[in-house]
Design a protein around this motif. Structure first.
Motif, PDB file in Angstrom:
ATOM      1  N   LYS A  11      -1.338 -34.063 -16.681  1.00 12.93           N
ATOM      2  CA  LYS A  11      -2.411 -33.938 -15.691  1.00 12.93           C
ATOM      3  C   LYS A  11      -2.668 -32.464 -15.406  1.00 12.93           C
ATOM      4  O   LYS A  11      -2.061 -31.860 -14.538  1.00 12.93           O
ATOM      5  CB  LYS A  11      -2.040 -34.706 -14.435  1.00 12.93           C
ATOM      6  N   LEU A  12      -3.607 -31.882 -16.158  1.00 11.27           N
ATOM      7  CA  LEU A  12      -3.937 -30.468 -15.995  1.00 11.27           C
ATOM      8  C   LEU A  12      -4.521 -30.204 -14.621  1.00 11.27           C
ATOM      9  O   LEU A  12      -4.196 -29.209 -13.978  1.00 11.27           O
ATOM     10  CB  LEU A  12      -4.913 -30.033 -17.091  1.00 11.27           C
ATOM     11  N   VAL A  13      -5.374 -31.117 -14.148  1.00  6.71           N
ATOM     12  CA  VAL A  13      -5.921 -31.043 -12.794  1.00  6.71           C
ATOM     13  C   VAL A  13      -5.799 -32.430 -12.198  1.00  6.71           C
ATOM     14  O   VAL A  13      -6.202 -33.413 -12.803  1.00  6.71           O
ATOM     15  CB  VAL A  13      -7.399 -30.594 -12.791  1.00  6.71           C
ATOM     16  N   GLN A  14      -5.210 -32.488 -11.002  1.00  2.68           N
ATOM     17  CA  GLN A  14      -5.047 -33.773 -10.326  1.00  2.68           C
ATOM     18  C   GLN A  14      -5.188 -33.563  -8.825  1.00  2.68           C
ATOM     19  O   GLN A  14      -4.629 -32.615  -8.275  1.00  2.68           O
ATOM     20  CB  GLN A  14      -3.677 -34.374 -10.629  1.00  2.68           C
ATOM     21  N   ALA A  15      -5.936 -34.457  -8.199  1.00  2.97           N
ATOM     22  CA  ALA A  15      -6.116 -34.434  -6.745  1.00  2.97           C
ATOM     23  C   ALA A  15      -6.581 -33.052  -6.255  1.00  2.97           C
ATOM     24  O   ALA A  15      -6.090 -32.544  -5.254  1.00  2.97           O
ATOM     25  CB  ALA A  15      -4.827 -34.863  -6.046  1.00  2.97           C
ATOM     26  N   GLY A  16      -7.504 -32.447  -7.007  1.00  5.08           N
ATOM     27  CA  GLY A  16      -8.054 -31.166  -6.589  1.00  5.08           C
ATOM     28  C   GLY A  16      -7.148 -29.971  -6.781  1.00  5.08           C
ATOM     29  O   GLY A  16      -7.391 -28.900  -6.225  1.00  5.08           O
ATOM     30  N   LYS A  17      -6.094 -30.114  -7.578  1.00  6.94           N
ATOM     31  CA  LYS A  17      -5.176 -29.003  -7.803  1.00  6.94           C
ATOM     32  C   LYS A  17      -4.888 -28.870  -9.295  1.00  6.94           C
ATOM     33  O   LYS A  17      -4.529 -29.834  -9.952  1.00  6.94           O
ATOM     34  CB  LYS A  17      -3.876 -29.234  -7.041  1.00  6.94           C
ATOM     35  N   ALA A  18      -5.060 -27.650  -9.805  1.00 10.55           N
ATOM     36  CA  ALA A  18      -4.797 -27.366 -11.215  1.00 10.55           C
ATOM     37  C   ALA A  18      -3.335 -26.974 -11.410  1.00 10.55           C
ATOM     38  O   ALA A  18      -2.755 -26.275 -10.577  1.00 10.55           O
ATOM     39  CB  ALA A  18      -5.708 -26.250 -11.704  1.00 10.55           C
ATOM     40  N   ALA A  19      -2.756 -27.432 -12.511  1.00 13.46           N
ATOM     41  CA  ALA A  19      -1.376 -27.051 -12.845  1.00 13.46           C
ATOM     42  C   ALA A  19      -1.314 -25.541 -13.072  1.00 13.46           C
ATOM     43  O   ALA A  19      -2.226 -24.963 -13.668  1.00 13.46           O
ATOM     44  CB  ALA A  19      -0.920 -27.789 -14.096  1.00 13.46           C
ATOM     45  N   PRO A  20      -0.258 -24.890 -12.604  1.00  7.85           N
ATOM     46  CA  PRO A  20      -0.124 -23.454 -12.837  1.00  7.85           C
ATOM     47  C   PRO A  20       0.202 -23.153 -14.296  1.00  7.85           C
ATOM     48  O   PRO A  20       0.790 -23.983 -14.999  1.00  7.85           O
ATOM     49  CB  PRO A  20       1.034 -23.046 -11.927  1.00  7.85           C
ATOM     50  N   LEU A  21      -0.176 -21.969 -14.755  1.00  8.11           N
ATOM     51  CA  LEU A  21       0.168 -21.481 -16.081  1.00  8.11           C
ATOM     52  C   LEU A  21       1.265 -20.442 -15.926  1.00  8.11           C
ATOM     53  O   LEU A  21       1.211 -19.608 -15.011  1.00  8.11           O
ATOM     54  CB  LEU A  21      -1.035 -20.825 -16.763  1.00  8.11           C
ATOM     55  N   VAL A  22       2.253 -20.487 -16.818  1.00  7.00           N
ATOM     56  CA  VAL A  22       3.334 -19.510 -16.810  1.00  7.00           C
ATOM     57  C   VAL A  22       3.308 -18.789 -18.148  1.00  7.00           C
ATOM     58  O   VAL A  22       3.344 -19.414 -19.202  1.00  7.00           O
ATOM     59  CB  VAL A  22       4.709 -20.178 -16.593  1.00  7.00           C
ATOM     60  N   VAL A  23       3.226 -17.464 -18.095  1.00  7.64           N
ATOM     61  CA  VAL A  23       3.225 -16.643 -19.306  1.00  7.64           C
ATOM     62  C   VAL A  23       4.201 -15.489 -19.101  1.00  7.64           C
ATOM     63  O   VAL A  23       4.238 -14.874 -18.031  1.00  7.64           O
ATOM     64  CB  VAL A  23       1.808 -16.126 -19.648  1.00  7.64           C
ATOM     65  N   ALA A  24       5.027 -15.231 -20.108  1.00  4.61           N
ATOM     66  CA  ALA A  24       6.012 -14.157 -20.010  1.00  4.61           C
ATOM     67  C   ALA A  24       5.324 -12.804 -20.090  1.00  4.61           C
ATOM     68  O   ALA A  24       4.459 -12.577 -20.937  1.00  4.61           O
ATOM     69  CB  ALA A  24       7.038 -14.290 -21.126  1.00  4.61           C
ATOM     70  N   GLU A  25       5.707 -11.925 -19.205  1.00  3.21           N
ATOM     71  CA  GLU A  25       5.085 -10.600 -19.116  1.00  3.21           C
ATOM     72  C   GLU A  25       5.261  -9.788 -20.397  1.00  3.21           C
ATOM     73  O   GLU A  25       4.400  -8.991 -20.764  1.00  3.21           O
ATOM     74  CB  GLU A  25       5.674  -9.838 -17.928  1.00  3.21           C
ATOM     75  N   GLU A  26       6.373 -10.004 -21.101  1.00  4.69           N
ATOM     76  CA  GLU A  26       6.646  -9.201 -22.298  1.00  4.69           C
ATOM     77  C   GLU A  26       6.002  -9.766 -23.566  1.00  4.69           C
ATOM     78  O   GLU A  26       6.132  -9.182 -24.630  1.00  4.69           O
ATOM     79  CB  GLU A  26       8.154  -9.055 -22.521  1.00  4.69           C
TER      80      GLU A  26
END
Length: 84
Positions: A11-26
């Motif tokens: 569920k990428l977007v559910q109940a008006g809220k999008a799932a967060p994305l996590v990306v490594a800074e390096e």
């Protein structure tokens, strides 16, 4: 795309809220750009903006991991280990 969910669907977007994305800074610069583009695309399509994070700390539920396997902290994150 469907309007109904089935067991195992992400569920990428559910109940008006999008799932967060996590990306490594390096990770590679192109990965950073792709993550920012994905955030913008999700918002354009759904009207909801995903948070772009550098750590899984404090997150629960559905999360999108963005990165290069075996190059960045994403490899550790996919196994449930906090990196960095």
């Amino acid at each position: 795309m469907r309007s109904d969910y089935r067991p195992g669907d992400f569920k990428l977007v559910q109940a008006g809220k999008a799932a967060p994305l996590v990306v490594a800074e390096e990770d590679f610069k192109v990965v950073q750009l792709a993550a920012n583009d994905l955030v913008a695309d999700i918002e354009r399509v759904t009207g909801e903006k995903s948070a772009l994070r550098r750590s899984v700390s404090g997150l629960g539920g559905d999360v999108v991991l963005v990165g290069t396997l075996d190059h960045s902290a994403v490899a550790a994150l996919r196994h449930g280990n906090e990196a960095g």
